[in-house]
Design a protein around this motif. Structure first.
Motif, PDB file in Angstrom:
ATOM      1  N   TYR A  34      30.817  51.806  70.118  1.00  0.00           N
ATOM      2  CA  TYR A  34      31.625  52.475  71.083  1.00  0.00           C
ATOM      3  C   TYR A  34      33.162  52.168  70.624  1.00  0.00           C
ATOM      4  CZ  TYR A  34      35.124  53.023  74.496  1.00  0.00           C
ATOM      5  OH  TYR A  34      36.333  52.900  75.384  1.00  0.00           O
ATOM      6  N   SER A  35      33.459  53.021  70.360  1.00  0.00           N
ATOM      7  CA  SER A  35      35.373  53.424  69.860  1.00  0.00           C
ATOM      8  C   SER A  35      36.319  52.975  70.349  1.00  0.00           C
ATOM      9  CB  SER A  35      35.784  54.324  69.104  1.00  0.00           C
ATOM     10  OG  SER A  35      34.479  55.321  67.743  1.00  0.00           O
ATOM     11  N   LEU A  36      36.687  51.706  70.114  1.00  0.00           N
ATOM     12  CA  LEU A  36      37.679  51.305  71.342  1.00  0.00           C
ATOM     13  C   LEU A  36      38.128  52.206  71.579  1.00  0.00           C
ATOM     14  CD1 LEU A  36      35.735  48.349  71.148  1.00  0.00           C
ATOM     15  CD2 LEU A  36      37.681  46.890  72.156  1.00  0.00           C
ATOM     16  N   LYS A  37      39.019  52.529  70.564  1.00  0.00           N
ATOM     17  CA  LYS A  37      40.579  53.569  70.304  1.00  0.00           C
ATOM     18  C   LYS A  37      40.637  54.044  71.698  1.00  0.00           C
ATOM     19  CE  LYS A  37      40.492  56.983  67.873  1.00  0.00           C
ATOM     20  NZ  LYS A  37      40.821  57.493  66.566  1.00  0.00           N
ATOM     21  N   ALA A  38      39.609  55.002  71.985  1.00  0.00           N
ATOM     22  CA  ALA A  38      39.212  55.924  73.524  1.00  0.00           C
ATOM     23  C   ALA A  38      39.824  55.449  74.574  1.00  0.00           C
ATOM     24  CB  ALA A  38      38.125  56.561  73.456  1.00  0.00           C
ATOM     25  N   ALA A  40      30.603  48.066  69.071  1.00  0.00           N
ATOM     26  CA  ALA A  40      31.647  48.285  69.218  1.00  0.00           C
ATOM     27  C   ALA A  40      32.284  48.704  67.761  1.00  0.00           C
ATOM     28  CB  ALA A  40      32.765  47.018  69.293  1.00  0.00           C
ATOM     29  N   GLU A  41      33.175  49.229  67.923  1.00  0.00           N
ATOM     30  CA  GLU A  41      34.115  49.812  66.473  1.00  0.00           C
ATOM     31  C   GLU A  41      35.120  49.964  66.719  1.00  0.00           C
ATOM     32  OE1 GLU A  41      36.474  52.316  65.142  1.00  0.00           O
ATOM     33  OE2 GLU A  41      35.462  53.528  66.233  1.00  0.00           O
ATOM     34  N   VAL A  42      36.216  48.814  65.664  1.00  0.00           N
ATOM     35  CA  VAL A  42      37.651  48.535  66.372  1.00  0.00           C
ATOM     36  C   VAL A  42      37.895  48.584  65.262  1.00  0.00           C
ATOM     37  CG1 VAL A  42      36.650  46.815  67.991  1.00  0.00           C
ATOM     38  CG2 VAL A  42      36.959  45.526  65.229  1.00  0.00           C
ATOM     39  N   VAL A 101      31.349  57.702  56.610  1.00  0.00           N
ATOM     40  CA  VAL A 101      32.225  58.569  56.673  1.00  0.00           C
ATOM     41  C   VAL A 101      32.588  59.062  58.155  1.00  0.00           C
ATOM     42  CG1 VAL A 101      31.883  60.562  55.928  1.00  0.00           C
ATOM     43  CG2 VAL A 101      30.835  58.883  54.695  1.00  0.00           C
ATOM     44  N   TYR A 102      33.586  59.537  58.718  1.00  0.00           N
ATOM     45  CA  TYR A 102      34.113  59.903  59.518  1.00  0.00           C
ATOM     46  C   TYR A 102      34.832  61.288  59.884  1.00  0.00           C
ATOM     47  CZ  TYR A 102      36.185  60.218  64.231  1.00  0.00           C
ATOM     48  OH  TYR A 102      36.646  61.124  65.397  1.00  0.00           O
ATOM     49  N   MET A 103      34.109  62.367  59.944  1.00  0.00           N
ATOM     50  CA  MET A 103      35.129  64.055  59.656  1.00  0.00           C
ATOM     51  C   MET A 103      35.383  64.324  60.259  1.00  0.00           C
ATOM     52  SD  MET A 103      32.732  64.458  56.557  1.00  0.00           S
ATOM     53  CE  MET A 103      32.541  66.239  56.733  1.00  0.00           C
ATOM     54  N   GLY A 104      35.602  64.062  61.677  1.00  0.00           N
ATOM     55  CA  GLY A 104      36.538  64.656  62.457  1.00  0.00           C
ATOM     56  C   GLY A 104      36.332  64.308  64.209  1.00  0.00           C
ATOM     57  N   THR A 105      37.447  65.113  64.992  1.00  0.00           N
ATOM     58  CA  THR A 105      37.101  64.692  66.013  1.00  0.00           C
ATOM     59  C   THR A 105      36.510  65.987  66.556  1.00  0.00           C
ATOM     60  OG1 THR A 105      37.657  63.481  68.006  1.00  0.00           O
ATOM     61  CG2 THR A 105      39.361  64.376  66.617  1.00  0.00           C
ATOM     62  N   ARG A 106      36.102  65.753  68.030  1.00  0.00           N
ATOM     63  CA  ARG A 106      36.568  66.618  68.958  1.00  0.00           C
ATOM     64  C   ARG A 106      34.961  68.450  68.346  1.00  0.00           C
ATOM     65  NH1 ARG A 106      40.139  69.686  71.339  1.00  0.00           N
ATOM     66  NH2 ARG A 106      38.707  69.792  73.133  1.00  0.00           N
ATOM     67  N   MET A 118      26.405  55.184  64.490  1.00  0.00           N
ATOM     68  CA  MET A 118      26.839  56.478  65.164  1.00  0.00           C
ATOM     69  C   MET A 118      27.792  55.938  66.084  1.00  0.00           C
ATOM     70  SD  MET A 118      25.864  59.984  66.874  1.00  0.00           S
ATOM     71  CE  MET A 118      25.435  61.063  65.664  1.00  0.00           C
ATOM     72  N   GLU A 119      30.176  56.099  65.525  1.00  0.00           N
ATOM     73  CA  GLU A 119      30.929  55.819  66.391  1.00  0.00           C
ATOM     74  C   GLU A 119      30.805  56.641  68.177  1.00  0.00           C
ATOM     75  OE1 GLU A 119      32.791  53.922  63.140  1.00  0.00           O
ATOM     76  OE2 GLU A 119      34.006  56.079  62.998  1.00  0.00           O
ATOM     77  N   LEU A 120      31.489  56.145  68.215  1.00  0.00           N
ATOM     78  CA  LEU A 120      31.363  57.421  69.190  1.00  0.00           C
ATOM     79  C   LEU A 120      33.209  56.910  70.406  1.00  0.00           C
ATOM     80  CD1 LEU A 120      28.097  58.367  70.756  1.00  0.00           C
ATOM     81  CD2 LEU A 120      29.691  59.703  68.716  1.00  0.00           C
ATOM     82  N   GLY A 121      33.882  57.247  70.643  1.00  0.00           N
ATOM     83  CA  GLY A 121      34.415  57.515  72.159  1.00  0.00           C
ATOM     84  C   GLY A 121      34.700  57.876  73.670  1.00  0.00           C
ATOM     85  N   ARG A 122      35.720  58.682  72.602  1.00  0.00           N
ATOM     86  CA  ARG A 122      35.829  60.292  73.572  1.00  0.00           C
ATOM     87  C   ARG A 122      34.564  60.318  74.823  1.00  0.00           C
ATOM     88  NH1 ARG A 122      39.796  64.092  73.456  1.00  0.00           N
ATOM     89  NH2 ARG A 122      39.627  63.131  70.879  1.00  0.00           N
ATOM     90  N   TYR A 123      33.415  60.737  73.352  1.00  0.00           N
ATOM     91  CA  TYR A 123      31.948  61.031  74.824  1.00  0.00           C
ATOM     92  C   TYR A 123      31.561  60.388  75.210  1.00  0.00           C
ATOM     93  CZ  TYR A 123      26.951  62.896  74.739  1.00  0.00           C
ATOM     94  OH  TYR A 123      26.220  63.655  74.956  1.00  0.00           O
ATOM     95  N   ALA A 142      39.446  59.097  78.437  1.00  0.00           N
ATOM     96  CA  ALA A 142      39.242  58.786  76.692  1.00  0.00           C
ATOM     97  C   ALA A 142      41.304  59.232  76.621  1.00  0.00           C
ATOM     98  CB  ALA A 142      38.647  59.242  75.850  1.00  0.00           C
ATOM     99  N   TYR A 143      41.309  58.533  75.574  1.00  0.00           N
ATOM    100  CA  TYR A 143      42.535  58.550  75.179  1.00  0.00           C
ATOM    101  C   TYR A 143      43.566  59.090  76.391  1.00  0.00           C
ATOM    102  CZ  TYR A 143      40.300  59.135  71.097  1.00  0.00           C
ATOM    103  OH  TYR A 143      39.352  58.529  69.315  1.00  0.00           O
ATOM    104  N   GLY A 144      44.379  58.762  77.388  1.00  0.00           N
ATOM    105  CA  GLY A 144      44.912  58.150  78.261  1.00  0.00           C
ATOM    106  C   GLY A 144      46.192  57.302  77.946  1.00  0.00           C
TER     107      GLY A 144
HETATM  108  C1  LIG Z   1      38.849  58.081  66.303  1.00  0.00           C
HETATM  109  C2  LIG Z   1      38.238  57.560  65.400  1.00  0.00           C
HETATM  110  C3  LIG Z   1      36.783  58.089  66.299  1.00  0.00           C
HETATM  111  C4  LIG Z   1      36.604  57.713  68.063  1.00  0.00           C
HETATM  112  O1  LIG Z   1      36.762  59.098  68.060  1.00  0.00           O
HETATM  113  P1  LIG Z   1      36.233  59.874  69.542  1.00  0.00           P
HETATM  114  O2  LIG Z   1      37.174  61.380  68.729  1.00  0.00           O
HETATM  115  O3  LIG Z   1      36.833  59.061  70.160  1.00  0.00           O
HETATM  116  O4  LIG Z   1      34.483  59.834  68.880  1.00  0.00           O
HETATM  117  C5  LIG Z   1      35.548  57.334  65.506  1.00  0.00           C
HETATM  118  N1  LIG Z   1      35.949  56.800  64.045  1.00  0.00           N
HETATM  119  C6  LIG Z   1      37.255  56.764  63.545  1.00  0.00           C
HETATM  120  C7  LIG Z   1      37.136  56.347  62.189  1.00  0.00           C
HETATM  121  C8  LIG Z   1      38.064  56.984  64.516  1.00  0.00           C
HETATM  122  O5  LIG Z   1      39.105  57.693  63.907  1.00  0.00           O
END
Ligand SMILES: *Cc1c(COP(=O)(O)O)cnc(C)c1O
Length: 431
Positions: A50-54, A71-73, A190-195, A271-276, A374-376
């Motif tokens: 879980y990406s806590l950032k979300a 957790a991914e922090v 590797v994190y390619m992008g979001t949404r 796999m790291e997921l926040g928003r989802y 997420a992202y409130g």
């Molecule tokens: C922001 C971010 C996430 C989480 O993104 P979501 O779109 O909320 O799933 C995961 N990994 C990295 C590297 C990020 O920057």
């Protein structure tokens, strides 16, 4: 009687009465269903972090962890949050492009699974900190790949970025393992992008990332004890978007993961997921203070606004698109009018919804923005006009839990100092 929005049987008017507005409400069952909807279908070798950032609320983190999330922090406070929420250090990874010495030290001292390094100078600093401590630091390398993601809301790779180390540079730095003897290079991230809202794009990204990880491991002679394939799984917010189908996605991923694990049975896949995981479970509830018209348009002026929900202004687009919204206390009334839903900030930008189809709105109504988990507040200018943080309530198993108190004026003022004209700080230049 008019139909009202409820969270596990608790009417929204009751939540508003008890906790006040504006308010974020999270539905624990929705959170669980969301997590299990993916977990139960996903290849068992793929772990969900879980990406806590979300949504960094400690109770959200703890609840997701109770379902099985790791957790991914990305900051010291997020690390502390995850550990206090009960996530074991070996289920935590830390990433981010500008980690401080203090944050890196905390990673090593708490014994997390991996520090994801985003530059070679950062690897060098971790190496130094590990030497000071007489430990070997577990480090995964974040790669900025040559390839870019197609059809993502916000691409993070495949172009000049502060994130990760360029693929070309890594392949050219074959002495990395030797150069940093106190670093245990153990993985690739590797994190390619979001949404991303296309299953096939996620499958393709995952395939390419696993392939890149294998090639890197061979070229650099690094062990592959972990590969983090990012994620970027999106959630539909706007008209014309549709949600990912978890079955289609996991069916597509299965052979790719199966194939990789056959060759690398000991590699931890992440796999790291926040928003989802959290977006759908949250609703932002605002109370309407005033209604008015201006030059022919209707305005509902609410007690909440973009200082808690910047994303609702419109993410990644130039045209304003509205999040799904409703008058929560009168759900069954037809949306016969168009309303601009605005907040208390002194800027025209404080517009949560533009020309939103709603029933006639009255002061005292509760307007809800759905899919707001997420992202409130943490991704919004919460201190603008000194309104501060709203209350957050988690409803789980039919019980309400206040998981974040609303900021009080004293909370907001306590770190400011009224200067004393007869005194000065010791470091001041005398005049
Ligand atoms: C922001 C971010 C996430 C989480 O993104 P979501 O779109 O909320 O799933 C995961 N990994 C990295 C590297 C990020 O920057």
């Amino acid at each position: 009687m008019t139909r009202e929005f409820q969270v596990q049987g608790v009417p929204v008017s009751e939540l508003a009465r008890r906790y006040g507005t504006p308010l974020f409400v999270y539905d624990g069952t929705a959170l669980r269903d969301r997590f299990h909807g993916l977990r139960d279908r996903l290849h068992p070798a793929m772990e969900i972090f879980y990406s806590l950032k979300a949504n960094p609320n400690i109770s959200i983190c703890a609840l997701l962890h109770s379902f099985g999330a790791r957790a991914e922090v990305s900051s010291l406070v997020e690390l502390t949050t995850a550990l206090r929420a009960g996530v074991p250090p070996q289920q935590v990874i830390f990433l981010g492009p500008g980690k401080s010495r203090q944050e890196l030290a905390a990673c090593l001292d708490s014994g997390i699974h991996a520090v994801v390094c985003e530059s070679i100078p950062e690897v060098a600093l971790v190496d130094e900190l590990a030497r000071e401590r007489g430990v070997k630091a577990p480090v995964a390398l974040r790669v900025n790949p040559r390839f870019a993601v197609k059809r993502s809301g916000l691409a993070m790779g495949g172009r000049p970025r502060q994130f990760g180390i360029d693929e070309e540079e890594l392949f050219a730095t074959t002495d990395l393992v030797k150069r940093f003897p106190d670093v245990d290079l153990m993985g690739v991230h590797v994190y390619m992008g979001t949404r991303i809202l296309h299953e096939a794009v996620i499958v393709e990204n995952t395939t390419r990332i696993l392939d890149l990880a294998e090639r890197l491991s061979a070229a650099l002679n690094l062990e592959l004890r972990m590969v983090d394939v990012g994620g970027g799984l999106g959630v539909s917010y706007f008209d014309g978007e549709s949600d990912l189908d978890a079955q289609v996605l996991t069916d597509g991923l299965h052979p790719v993961i199966e194939d990789f694990t056959a060759r690398h049975p000991g590699t931890r896949l992440i796999m790291e997921l926040g928003r989802y995981l959290t977006a759908e479970a949250g609703t932002y509830v605002m109370g309407v203070r005033y209604t008015k018209t201006s030059m022919g348009e209707r305005f509902a002026v609410a007690d909440g606004g973009t200082h808690h929900h910047m994303a609702a202004v419109g993410i990644g687009s130039f045209v304003k698109r509205n999040f799904p919204m409703a008058v929560l206390n009168r759900l069954d009334e037809p949306a016969t009018e168009e309303w601009n839903v605005t907040g208390p900030l002194c800027t025209p930008g404080d517009t949560i919804g533009k020309k939103v189809p709603l029933p006639p709105v009255r002061p005292g109504d509760l307007i809800g923005v759905h899919r707001s988990g997420a992202y409130g507040p943490t991704a919004s200018p919460g201190l603008f006009l000194s309104h501060g943080y709203p209350a957050e309530v988690l409803v789980h198993e039919g019980r309400c839990h206040l998981v974040r108190e609303r900021d009080s004026p004293e909370d907001l003022l306590q770190r400011q100092r009224l200067y004393d004209p007869t005194a000065h700080d010791a470091a001041d230049v005398p005049h």
